[in-house]
Write a protein that holds these residues in place. Structure first.
Motif, short mmCIF file in Angstrom:
data_model
loop_
_atom_site.label_atom_id
_atom_site.label_comp_id
_atom_site.label_asym_id
_atom_site.label_seq_id
_atom_site.Cartn_x
_atom_site.Cartn_y
_atom_site.Cartn_z
N PRO A 1 40.34 42.18 44.58
CA PRO A 1 40.08 40.75 43.83
C PRO A 1 40.50 40.52 42.68
O PRO A 1 40.06 41.65 41.77
CB PRO A 1 38.44 40.54 44.07
CG PRO A 1 38.16 41.43 45.49
CD PRO A 1 39.11 42.83 45.23
N LYS A 2 41.08 39.58 42.01
CA LYS A 2 41.50 39.48 40.72
C LYS A 2 40.49 38.94 40.00
O LYS A 2 39.78 37.85 40.29
CB LYS A 2 42.73 38.55 40.66
CG LYS A 2 43.15 38.49 39.08
CD LYS A 2 44.35 37.77 39.08
CE LYS A 2 45.02 37.73 37.47
NZ LYS A 2 46.19 36.85 37.37
N VAL B 1 35.33 36.65 39.73
CA VAL B 1 36.54 36.54 40.69
C VAL B 1 37.31 35.15 40.45
O VAL B 1 36.68 34.17 40.76
CB VAL B 1 36.01 36.77 42.10
CG1 VAL B 1 37.02 36.74 43.20
CG2 VAL B 1 35.32 38.30 42.19
N LEU B 2 38.60 35.30 40.44
CA LEU B 2 39.42 34.36 40.30
C LEU B 2 39.27 33.14 41.22
O LEU B 2 39.41 31.78 41.02
CB LEU B 2 40.94 34.42 40.13
CG LEU B 2 42.03 33.62 39.80
CD1 LEU B 2 41.80 32.59 38.58
CD2 LEU B 2 43.29 34.21 39.82
N ARG B 3 39.47 33.64 42.47
CA ARG B 3 39.32 32.60 43.60
C ARG B 3 37.99 31.64 43.67
O ARG B 3 37.90 30.81 44.48
CB ARG B 3 39.65 33.27 44.85
CG ARG B 3 38.64 34.30 45.55
CD ARG B 3 39.22 34.71 46.82
NE ARG B 3 38.23 35.82 47.20
CZ ARG B 3 37.40 35.76 48.01
NH1 ARG B 3 36.61 34.81 48.28
NH2 ARG B 3 36.37 37.14 48.25
N GLU C 1 30.08 41.37 48.28
CA GLU C 1 31.48 42.00 47.79
C GLU C 1 32.13 40.74 47.97
O GLU C 1 32.03 39.87 48.97
CB GLU C 1 31.82 42.99 48.86
CG GLU C 1 31.04 44.42 48.21
CD GLU C 1 31.20 44.97 47.11
OE1 GLU C 1 32.36 44.75 46.30
OE2 GLU C 1 30.63 45.98 46.78
N PRO C 2 33.22 40.38 47.04
CA PRO C 2 33.49 41.25 45.81
C PRO C 2 32.54 41.06 44.81
O PRO C 2 31.90 39.78 44.74
CB PRO C 2 34.85 40.65 45.46
CG PRO C 2 34.87 39.34 46.19
CD PRO C 2 34.09 39.30 47.42
N ALA D 1 44.31 30.47 42.32
CA ALA D 1 43.22 30.65 43.00
C ALA D 1 43.55 30.94 44.71
O ALA D 1 43.26 31.85 45.30
CB ALA D 1 42.19 29.64 43.01
N GLY D 2 44.87 30.09 45.04
CA GLY D 2 45.32 30.21 46.25
C GLY D 2 46.17 31.49 46.26
O GLY D 2 45.94 31.86 47.37
N ALA D 3 46.89 31.65 45.34
CA ALA D 3 47.55 32.94 45.55
C ALA D 3 46.58 34.07 45.44
O ALA D 3 46.90 35.21 46.33
CB ALA D 3 48.39 33.18 44.11
#
Length: 305
Positions: A176-177, A219-221, A74-75, A163-165
């Motif tokens: 998670p985006k 996941v964006l990050r 996860e995520p 990614a930081g945001a």
């Protein structure tokens, strides 16, 4: 013969399928770890190659990366290149403990994004005795420069800001985006999209290659990990073990294989499949057949007893 297996990678259970020759009775087999494309799963192109390589006398292990497919983590949808490399090393470790596998005759094959992850893992894992790729892509370069290296540098800066945001938002409890591998409006884009985008859509979003666990978003990050990752920065460390890279003559991604081979040390070989695009080498028989023949020859020679 196909056997469902699990093995650990950084304390996460990875789901795999071990293909072995139907006529295998006794003795230890040479084996190949096969790692899937970004957004893909083990049941797609990796299993096509694994089944054919098993017919050629090899054991072949396909698996879902951590956070993806049937594997734990996860995520869901993390595309962490360093974990992806660890997953490949963990697959090798699993094979070294298997009674039917010769631990001194293990190779690895990466398809698409894993055509970057496999050489990266093999640079420092000397248990991998032969390294091969099909339609290789360096995901770090794609994030930094775009496919074809034409991306405006401002795009990377914006992605890293996002990614930081996203990290901060998750720390405050947000989900998670996710970023779609293939956008929701993909069908509207097909007329103006690149050939590789059109073919990617056709493979993943039609009965040709569709699988319910594939291309469900990343996941964006992951961006900040991918941006600092370079598949081929130390590719010369694979030598004196052999490197084979297979690309289609019509593939928009072929420059990754050409450039990596130029940077690698001997022994190395670039094989170009005439007429094939990037996605053709996933599943089209007229292109997969010569690719598998070359892989069987390569691994047969370099994983010999």
């Amino acid at each position: 013969m196909k056997t469902s297996v699990t093995f650990p990678s950084n304390d996460l259970a990875l789901a795999g399928i071990l293909f072995t020759p139907d006529d295998h009775i006794d003795g230890r087999l040479p084996a190949i770890v096969i790692s899937h494309p970004g957004g893909g799963v083990k049941e797609q192109s990796p299993s096509i190659y694994a089944e054919r390589l098993a017919r050629a006398g090899f054991a072949a292990l396909v698996f879902d990366a951590a956070y993806q497919g049937e594997s734990e983590g996860e995520p869901r949808g993390m595309e962490n290149p360093f974990q992806r490399a660890e997953d490949i090393k963990s697959a090798v470790t699993y094979l070294t403990t298997h009674d039917d596998i010769d631990p001194d005759r293990i190779g690895a094959l990466g398809i698409c994004a894993s055509g970057g992850y496999v050489p990266y893992a093999a640079q420092t894992d000397h248990r991998i005795k032969g390294v091969a790729t099909v339609s290789a892509v360096d995901m770090g370069s794609v994030i930094r420069e775009g496919l074809g290296r034409t991306q405006d540098p401002a795009i990377l800066k914006a992605l890293l800001d996002q990614a930081g945001a996203a990290r901060t938002a998750e720390a405050r409890g947000a989900a998670p985006k996710l970023v779609a591998w293939i956008p929701d409006n993909a069908e509207e884009l097909l007329e103006t999209a690149t050939r590789q985008f059109r073919e990617t859509f056709e493979f993943y979003c039609t009965p040709r290659g569709y699988h319910p666990r594939a291309v469900q978003g990343w996941v964006l990050r992951s961006v900040d990990q991918l941006a600092q990752y370079d598949s081929y920065a130390m590719i010369e460390l694979i030598s004196p073990r052999p490197l084979l890279m297979i690309a289609g003559s019509e593939a928009e991604s072929a420059y990754f294989s050409r450039d990596a081979i130029a940077q690698a040390a001997e022994p190395k070989e670039l094989v170009v499949i005439d007429g094939a695009t990037h996605i053709d080498l996933y599943d089209k028989d007229e292109y997969v057949t010569p690719a598998v023949a070359k892989l069987a020859e390569f691994f047969g020679k370099h994983l010999a007893g």
